[in-house]
Design a protein around this motif. Structure first.
Motif, PDB file in Angstrom:
ATOM      1  N   MET A 192       0.823  -1.208   0.000  1.00  0.00           N
ATOM      2  CA  MET A 192       0.000   0.000   0.000  1.00  0.00           C
ATOM      3  C   MET A 192       0.857   1.257   0.000  1.00  0.00           C
ATOM      4  O   MET A 192       0.547   2.245  -0.686  1.00  0.00           O
ATOM      5  CB  MET A 192      -0.925  -0.001   1.225  1.00  0.00           C
ATOM      6  N   ARG A 193       1.953   1.231   0.756  1.00  0.00           N
ATOM      7  CA  ARG A 193       2.744   2.458   0.935  1.00  0.00           C
ATOM      8  C   ARG A 193       3.775   2.700  -0.157  1.00  0.00           C
ATOM      9  O   ARG A 193       4.093   3.850  -0.468  1.00  0.00           O
ATOM     10  CB  ARG A 193       3.439   2.435   2.303  1.00  0.00           C
ATOM     11  N   PHE A 194       4.328   1.612  -0.735  1.00  0.00           N
ATOM     12  CA  PHE A 194       5.446   1.785  -1.658  1.00  0.00           C
ATOM     13  C   PHE A 194       5.212   1.235  -3.062  1.00  0.00           C
ATOM     14  O   PHE A 194       5.998   1.502  -3.962  1.00  0.00           O
ATOM     15  CB  PHE A 194       6.710   1.140  -1.080  1.00  0.00           C
ATOM     16  N   TYR A 195       4.171   0.442  -3.256  1.00  0.00           N
ATOM     17  CA  TYR A 195       3.961  -0.193  -4.553  1.00  0.00           C
ATOM     18  C   TYR A 195       2.700   0.287  -5.273  1.00  0.00           C
ATOM     19  O   TYR A 195       2.372  -0.213  -6.335  1.00  0.00           O
ATOM     20  CB  TYR A 195       3.896  -1.713  -4.386  1.00  0.00           C
ATOM     21  N   GLY A 196       1.995   1.244  -4.691  1.00  0.00           N
ATOM     22  CA  GLY A 196       0.863   1.828  -5.377  1.00  0.00           C
ATOM     23  C   GLY A 196      -0.411   1.015  -5.359  1.00  0.00           C
ATOM     24  O   GLY A 196      -1.339   1.287  -6.128  1.00  0.00           O
TER      25      GLY A 196
ATOM     26  N   LEU B  57      -5.814 -12.866   3.937  1.00  0.00           N
ATOM     27  CA  LEU B  57      -4.580 -13.025   3.176  1.00  0.00           C
ATOM     28  C   LEU B  57      -4.207 -14.504   3.103  1.00  0.00           C
ATOM     29  O   LEU B  57      -4.460 -15.261   4.038  1.00  0.00           O
ATOM     30  CB  LEU B  57      -3.455 -12.229   3.830  1.00  0.00           C
ATOM     31  N   ASP B  58      -3.598 -14.903   1.991  1.00  0.00           N
ATOM     32  CA  ASP B  58      -3.142 -16.286   1.865  1.00  0.00           C
ATOM     33  C   ASP B  58      -1.994 -16.546   2.830  1.00  0.00           C
ATOM     34  O   ASP B  58      -1.151 -15.668   3.059  1.00  0.00           O
ATOM     35  CB  ASP B  58      -2.675 -16.554   0.434  1.00  0.00           C
ATOM     36  N   THR B  59      -1.946 -17.749   3.343  1.00  0.00           N
ATOM     37  CA  THR B  59      -0.854 -18.099   4.252  1.00  0.00           C
ATOM     38  C   THR B  59       0.334 -18.695   3.506  1.00  0.00           C
ATOM     39  O   THR B  59       1.467 -18.614   3.976  1.00  0.00           O
ATOM     40  CB  THR B  59      -1.332 -19.100   5.313  1.00  0.00           C
ATOM     41  N   ASP B  60       0.087 -19.286   2.335  1.00  0.00           N
ATOM     42  CA  ASP B  60       1.171 -19.971   1.634  1.00  0.00           C
ATOM     43  C   ASP B  60       1.904 -19.095   0.621  1.00  0.00           C
ATOM     44  O   ASP B  60       3.009 -19.430   0.196  1.00  0.00           O
ATOM     45  CB  ASP B  60       0.655 -21.243   0.943  1.00  0.00           C
ATOM     46  N   ILE B  61       1.296 -17.974   0.225  1.00  0.00           N
ATOM     47  CA  ILE B  61       1.963 -17.060  -0.704  1.00  0.00           C
ATOM     48  C   ILE B  61       1.775 -15.621  -0.231  1.00  0.00           C
ATOM     49  O   ILE B  61       0.830 -15.314   0.490  1.00  0.00           O
ATOM     50  CB  ILE B  61       1.418 -17.198  -2.149  1.00  0.00           C
ATOM     51  N   ASP B  62       2.680 -14.753  -0.654  1.00  0.00           N
ATOM     52  CA  ASP B  62       2.623 -13.353  -0.225  1.00  0.00           C
ATOM     53  C   ASP B  62       1.504 -12.614  -0.957  1.00  0.00           C
ATOM     54  O   ASP B  62       1.028 -13.061  -2.012  1.00  0.00           O
ATOM     55  CB  ASP B  62       3.972 -12.670  -0.452  1.00  0.00           C
ATOM     56  N   PRO B  63       1.057 -11.474  -0.431  1.00  0.00           N
ATOM     57  CA  PRO B  63      -0.097 -10.770  -1.008  1.00  0.00           C
ATOM     58  C   PRO B  63       0.128 -10.236  -2.418  1.00  0.00           C
ATOM     59  O   PRO B  63      -0.817 -10.118  -3.195  1.00  0.00           O
ATOM     60  CB  PRO B  63      -0.368  -9.631  -0.014  1.00  0.00           C
ATOM     61  N   LYS B  64       1.353  -9.927  -2.783  1.00  0.00           N
ATOM     62  CA  LYS B  64       1.622  -9.447  -4.143  1.00  0.00           C
ATOM     63  C   LYS B  64       1.427 -10.565  -5.157  1.00  0.00           C
ATOM     64  O   LYS B  64       0.791 -10.378  -6.208  1.00  0.00           O
ATOM     65  CB  LYS B  64       3.043  -8.888  -4.218  1.00  0.00           C
ATOM     66  N   LEU B  65       1.953 -11.737  -4.852  1.00  0.00           N
ATOM     67  CA  LEU B  65       1.769 -12.893  -5.723  1.00  0.00           C
ATOM     68  C   LEU B  65       0.298 -13.296  -5.769  1.00  0.00           C
ATOM     69  O   LEU B  65      -0.237 -13.640  -6.830  1.00  0.00           O
ATOM     70  CB  LEU B  65       2.628 -14.059  -5.247  1.00  0.00           C
ATOM     71  N   SER B  66      -0.363 -13.226  -4.636  1.00  0.00           N
ATOM     72  CA  SER B  66      -1.782 -13.565  -4.573  1.00  0.00           C
ATOM     73  C   SER B  66      -2.594 -12.657  -5.495  1.00  0.00           C
ATOM     74  O   SER B  66      -3.475 -13.125  -6.238  1.00  0.00           O
ATOM     75  CB  SER B  66      -2.289 -13.440  -3.135  1.00  0.00           C
ATOM     76  N   TRP B  67      -2.304 -11.353  -5.468  1.00  0.00           N
ATOM     77  CA  TRP B  67      -3.009 -10.415  -6.340  1.00  0.00           C
ATOM     78  C   TRP B  67      -2.743 -10.740  -7.805  1.00  0.00           C
ATOM     79  O   TRP B  67      -3.661 -10.742  -8.637  1.00  0.00           O
ATOM     80  CB  TRP B  67      -2.580  -8.976  -6.047  1.00  0.00           C
ATOM     81  N   ALA B  68      -1.481 -11.010  -8.142  1.00  0.00           N
ATOM     82  CA  ALA B  68      -1.120 -11.288  -9.534  1.00  0.00           C
ATOM     83  C   ALA B  68      -1.840 -12.533 -10.047  1.00  0.00           C
ATOM     84  O   ALA B  68      -2.334 -12.553 -11.186  1.00  0.00           O
ATOM     85  CB  ALA B  68       0.394 -11.452  -9.655  1.00  0.00           C
TER      86      ALA B  68
ATOM     87  N   ILE C  30       5.323  -2.496 -13.732  1.00  0.00           N
ATOM     88  CA  ILE C  30       6.498  -3.309 -13.406  1.00  0.00           C
ATOM     89  C   ILE C  30       6.551  -3.582 -11.900  1.00  0.00           C
ATOM     90  O   ILE C  30       6.906  -4.676 -11.457  1.00  0.00           O
ATOM     91  CB  ILE C  30       7.795  -2.609 -13.883  1.00  0.00           C
ATOM     92  N   LEU C  31       6.178  -2.558 -11.100  1.00  0.00           N
ATOM     93  CA  LEU C  31       6.158  -2.719  -9.644  1.00  0.00           C
ATOM     94  C   LEU C  31       5.225  -3.843  -9.200  1.00  0.00           C
ATOM     95  O   LEU C  31       5.422  -4.429  -8.134  1.00  0.00           O
ATOM     96  CB  LEU C  31       5.712  -1.421  -8.978  1.00  0.00           C
ATOM     97  N   ARG C  32       4.226  -4.153  -9.990  1.00  0.00           N
ATOM     98  CA  ARG C  32       3.229  -5.139  -9.596  1.00  0.00           C
ATOM     99  C   ARG C  32       3.623  -6.570  -9.955  1.00  0.00           C
ATOM    100  O   ARG C  32       2.899  -7.513  -9.656  1.00  0.00           O
ATOM    101  CB  ARG C  32       1.875  -4.786 -10.227  1.00  0.00           C
ATOM    102  N   VAL C  33       4.764  -6.735 -10.592  1.00  0.00           N
ATOM    103  CA  VAL C  33       5.223  -8.068 -10.965  1.00  0.00           C
ATOM    104  C   VAL C  33       5.842  -8.761  -9.746  1.00  0.00           C
ATOM    105  O   VAL C  33       6.764  -8.219  -9.129  1.00  0.00           O
ATOM    106  CB  VAL C  33       6.266  -7.989 -12.094  1.00  0.00           C
ATOM    107  N   PRO C  34       5.362  -9.938  -9.374  1.00  0.00           N
ATOM    108  CA  PRO C  34       5.997 -10.687  -8.278  1.00  0.00           C
ATOM    109  C   PRO C  34       7.473 -10.936  -8.590  1.00  0.00           C
ATOM    110  O   PRO C  34       7.834 -11.285  -9.718  1.00  0.00           O
ATOM    111  CB  PRO C  34       5.203 -12.009  -8.260  1.00  0.00           C
TER     112      PRO C  34
END
Length: 418
Positions: free
Chosen positions: A288-292, A306-317, A336-340
């Motif tokens: 939220m603060r650094f990746y838009g 939130l998923d427990t097995d993967i991070d929230p950025k990967l989950s969103w992707a 580009i910032l949104r790419v896991p």
């Protein structure tokens, strides 16, 4: 150090360990007039600064006596524990002695509320005033704002502290009323709003008057206890997003609840703290603060946890595969910032490097991206031709097979408790 003072220090330093709302300061307080210490970009509380330094501070309560009976707090009035209280002079003496011996780089001072809010805040103020004015101390000070204290005391304290914080405690008003019926979120909202307005006012005056003093130069923060009450990750992060927006906070801290009593309203003694969940919340906060990212992209009614097995950025992707793959040589910076597998630093390097020509796989690896993760979401000059498009569940399986999180070794009973 006397035996009596040592005993107080052991009790009140131990009681302060549950407050995690401390980090590198961002303050630029300079040493003047041959003072002691220098707060310039100093860090605090056994944390790591951006350049990798580990820094520390004296982290104590003024007292663990408290008029409130919050079920989640070790210092609650009904808890049968050993009580202690420092005098103002004792805190000043400890801080200066430890600082001169290079044991610490600053002071983090909080307190239980004894008598009333103003009585407590006035004593915290006396500590920081003595340090600044009598001891000529220019090191870092993080001071807790006492809910309900007068505006006058808070204003004066802000002239001597580098950072101030006040704990929200529970993410929702319902959770707070369940475990601390004497408290209200409004008790926190009022001083947060007041400090924010004062920071703005002092900055505006600085444009007109050169000698305006600094007021809370490192900003303010808050903390929420996670796992003591049944909020969803969505409720927690929506609260955080709202407080970032409304009060210009520097940080929101998420403290996994450590069971300290057999209260039936909370996880029982022996239950593991929700360390994995805490980590996922911090990752979401970072996005939220650094990746838009907007909080509603990461958590919503369809995905309240939130998923427990993967991070929230990967989950969103994986939930938004229609955005991928992107061409790393033409995509804009925000995408580009949104790419896991691609962080802020790597994204900036990619944008700079492609000014000099098209990028290849070996160059992306050299830039420092996690290519084994990112390769499922990007293309570049020499990306291998793929006969089929993999589904999100298949990509997730590939990534999990190639990586293992240290946090997954931690029991997560508390994640499933509610």
């Amino acid at each position: 150090m006397s035996e009596r003072l040592r005993d107080k220090l052991n009790i009140l330093a131990d009681a302060a360990k549950y407050d995690v709302s401390c980090s590198s300061s961002g303050s630029d307080r300079k040493n003047t007039n041959k003072g002691v210490g220098n707060g310039h970009k100093s860090g605090i509380c056994h944390t790591y600064t951006e350049d990798g330094r580990c820094v520390s501070l004296l982290k104590i309560l003024l007292t663990n006596h408290c008029i409130f009976d919050c079920a989640y707090c070790v210092s609650r009035r009904s808890n049968d524990i050993e009580r202690a209280a420092f005098t103002v002079d004792e805190v000043v003496e400890l801080t200066m002695n430890f600082y001169r011996r290079n044991y610490i780089e600053g002071l983090f001072l909080s307190s239980g509320i004894f008598k009333n809010a103003d009585f407590t805040m006035e004593r915290l103020l006396r500590v920081v005033k003595k340090l600044r004015l009598e001891q000529n101390y220019n090191g870092y000070i993080h001071l807790k704002t006492i809910p309900g204290a007068s505006d006058e005391l808070i204003t004066e304290a802000g002239l001597y502290a580098d950072r101030m914080s006040i704990n929200l405690e529970m993410p929702t008003e319902t959770g707070l009323k369940l475990l601390a019926p004497e408290k209200s979120h409004q008790d926190v909202i009022k001083p947060l709003g007041f400090v924010k307005n004062q920071i703005i006012q002092f900055k505006e005056e600085k444009k007109l008057i050169k000698s305006v003093p600094k007021f809370v130069p490192a900003g303010q923060s808050t903390q929420m206890v996670i796992g003591a009450t049944p909020e969803t990750d969505k409720e927690i992060m929506y609260t955080a997003a709202n407080f970032y927006k409304s009060f210009s906070l520097k940080r929101v801290y998420y403290s996994g609840y450590i069971p300290i009593s057999n209260d039936s309203r909370m996880p029982i003694l022996g239950t593991q703290p929700p360390l994995l969940r805490e980590n996922r919340l911090y990752q979401t906060d970072w996005l939220m603060r650094f990746y838009g990212f907007d909080v509603r992209e990461l958590l919503n009614d369809a995905n309240p946890h939130l998923d427990t097995d993967i991070d929230p950025k990967l989950s969103w992707a994986l939930r938004n595969m229609h955005h991928f793959p992107i061409d790393i040589n033409t995509a804009d910076y925000q995408m580009i910032l949104r790419v896991p597998g691609i962080g802020v630093g790597s994204a900036q390097k990619i944008v700079q490097a492609r000014k000099f020509g098209k990028l290849y796989i070996h160059q992306l690896k050299k830039i420092g991206i996690a290519y084994n993760r990112a390769k499922h979401f990007i293309t570049c000059v020499d990306t291998p031709y793929q006969l089929k498009d993999f589904q999100a569940v298949q990509i997730k399986g590939f990534i999990l097979a190639e990586s293992q999180s240290k946090y997954l070794k931690t029991p997560n009973e508390q994640l499933l408790l509610f």
